[in-house]
Design an enzyme around this catalytic site. Sequence first.
Site, PDB file in Angstrom:
ATOM      1  N   TYR A   1      53.055  81.992  51.221  1.00  0.00           N
ATOM      2  CA  TYR A   1      54.042  82.275  52.189  1.00  0.00           C
ATOM      3  C   TYR A   1      53.548  81.265  53.470  1.00  0.00           C
ATOM      4  O   TYR A   1      52.283  81.415  53.756  1.00  0.00           O
ATOM      5  CB  TYR A   1      54.648  83.160  52.761  1.00  0.00           C
ATOM      6  CG  TYR A   1      55.541  83.215  53.758  1.00  0.00           C
ATOM      7  CD1 TYR A   1      56.788  82.642  53.993  1.00  0.00           C
ATOM      8  CD2 TYR A   1      54.941  84.013  55.202  1.00  0.00           C
ATOM      9  CE1 TYR A   1      57.271  82.677  55.224  1.00  0.00           C
ATOM     10  CE2 TYR A   1      55.619  83.769  56.371  1.00  0.00           C
ATOM     11  CZ  TYR A   1      56.956  83.219  56.330  1.00  0.00           C
ATOM     12  OH  TYR A   1      57.737  83.058  57.372  1.00  0.00           O
ATOM     13  N   HIS A   2      54.414  80.394  53.815  1.00  0.00           N
ATOM     14  CA  HIS A   2      53.877  79.556  55.203  1.00  0.00           C
ATOM     15  C   HIS A   2      55.020  79.930  56.199  1.00  0.00           C
ATOM     16  O   HIS A   2      56.029  79.813  56.164  1.00  0.00           O
ATOM     17  CB  HIS A   2      53.768  78.297  55.027  1.00  0.00           C
ATOM     18  CG  HIS A   2      52.700  77.743  54.222  1.00  0.00           C
ATOM     19  ND1 HIS A   2      51.175  78.177  54.080  1.00  0.00           N
ATOM     20  CD2 HIS A   2      52.706  76.994  52.980  1.00  0.00           C
ATOM     21  CE1 HIS A   2      50.715  77.676  53.099  1.00  0.00           C
ATOM     22  NE2 HIS A   2      51.384  76.894  52.308  1.00  0.00           N
TER      23      HIS A   2
ATOM     24  N   ALA B   1      45.529  78.290  54.778  1.00  0.00           N
ATOM     25  CA  ALA B   1      46.151  78.771  55.440  1.00  0.00           C
ATOM     26  C   ALA B   1      45.608  79.789  56.073  1.00  0.00           C
ATOM     27  O   ALA B   1      45.384  81.051  55.368  1.00  0.00           O
ATOM     28  CB  ALA B   1      47.650  78.928  55.057  1.00  0.00           C
TER      29      ALA B   1
ATOM     30  N   CYS C   1      49.847  85.198  46.090  1.00  0.00           N
ATOM     31  CA  CYS C   1      48.862  84.565  45.059  1.00  0.00           C
ATOM     32  C   CYS C   1      48.812  84.924  43.572  1.00  0.00           C
ATOM     33  O   CYS C   1      47.847  85.010  42.869  1.00  0.00           O
ATOM     34  CB  CYS C   1      47.506  84.234  45.882  1.00  0.00           C
ATOM     35  SG  CYS C   1      47.398  83.584  47.310  1.00  0.00           S
TER      36      CYS C   1
END
Length: 212
Positions: free
Chosen positions: A84-85, A160, A176
């Site tokens: 997720y970003h 990130a 992940c």
Amino acid sequence: MAGGERQAAGGEAIVRQLGRVEYVPTWRAMQDFTARRTPDTPDELWVLEHPPVYTLGQAGKAEHLIAATDIPLVPIDRGGQITYHGPGQAVVYVLVDLRRRGYGIRELVVRMEQAVIDFLAARGASAARRAGAPGVYVDGAKIAALGLRVRHGCTYHGLALNVDMDLGPFAAINPCGYAGMPVTQCRDLGIDEPVAAAGRALAASLAKTIYS
């Protein structure tokens, strides 16, 4: 990607401060940069944030998205599974010609992880790698994700670092690819640093480890 504040990183790379940018156009810009670069093209580090988005690596399994959400899911061409970003996360894309560095992708991954470990150590937090699971962890909780693509000896994508963000969207995925993996962030470790400043410092740490 054109634009953004630009500075040298130890004479080896150009660092671009891009602010908050949409994921897909940035990904396409990385691909275009890599396709167009020549043996003389300087490396670049792109420092930025993204609006909320899930990305799924090229061998990723969609079932690692475990809950319904309005956040878009983008299948992409890096290694790894789903991550997720979002705002408050410092992303640094690593556009490096490995043929000039004299080491391979696995060594680059180790150096990138070390850059995060060094960044956190300088702020009083002890972090570590985890065997078989690229990234950086604090007391077993993931604080930084890492994924790369190599094309003609040149890398793109990057890492990130969770700085000061809403961690809620991680609950909708197996981060992940690991079910139940906890996540953490700098703020929860007592590191009070704005995401932009953290991104700049992380890029400096990366430049030091990549080009040493």
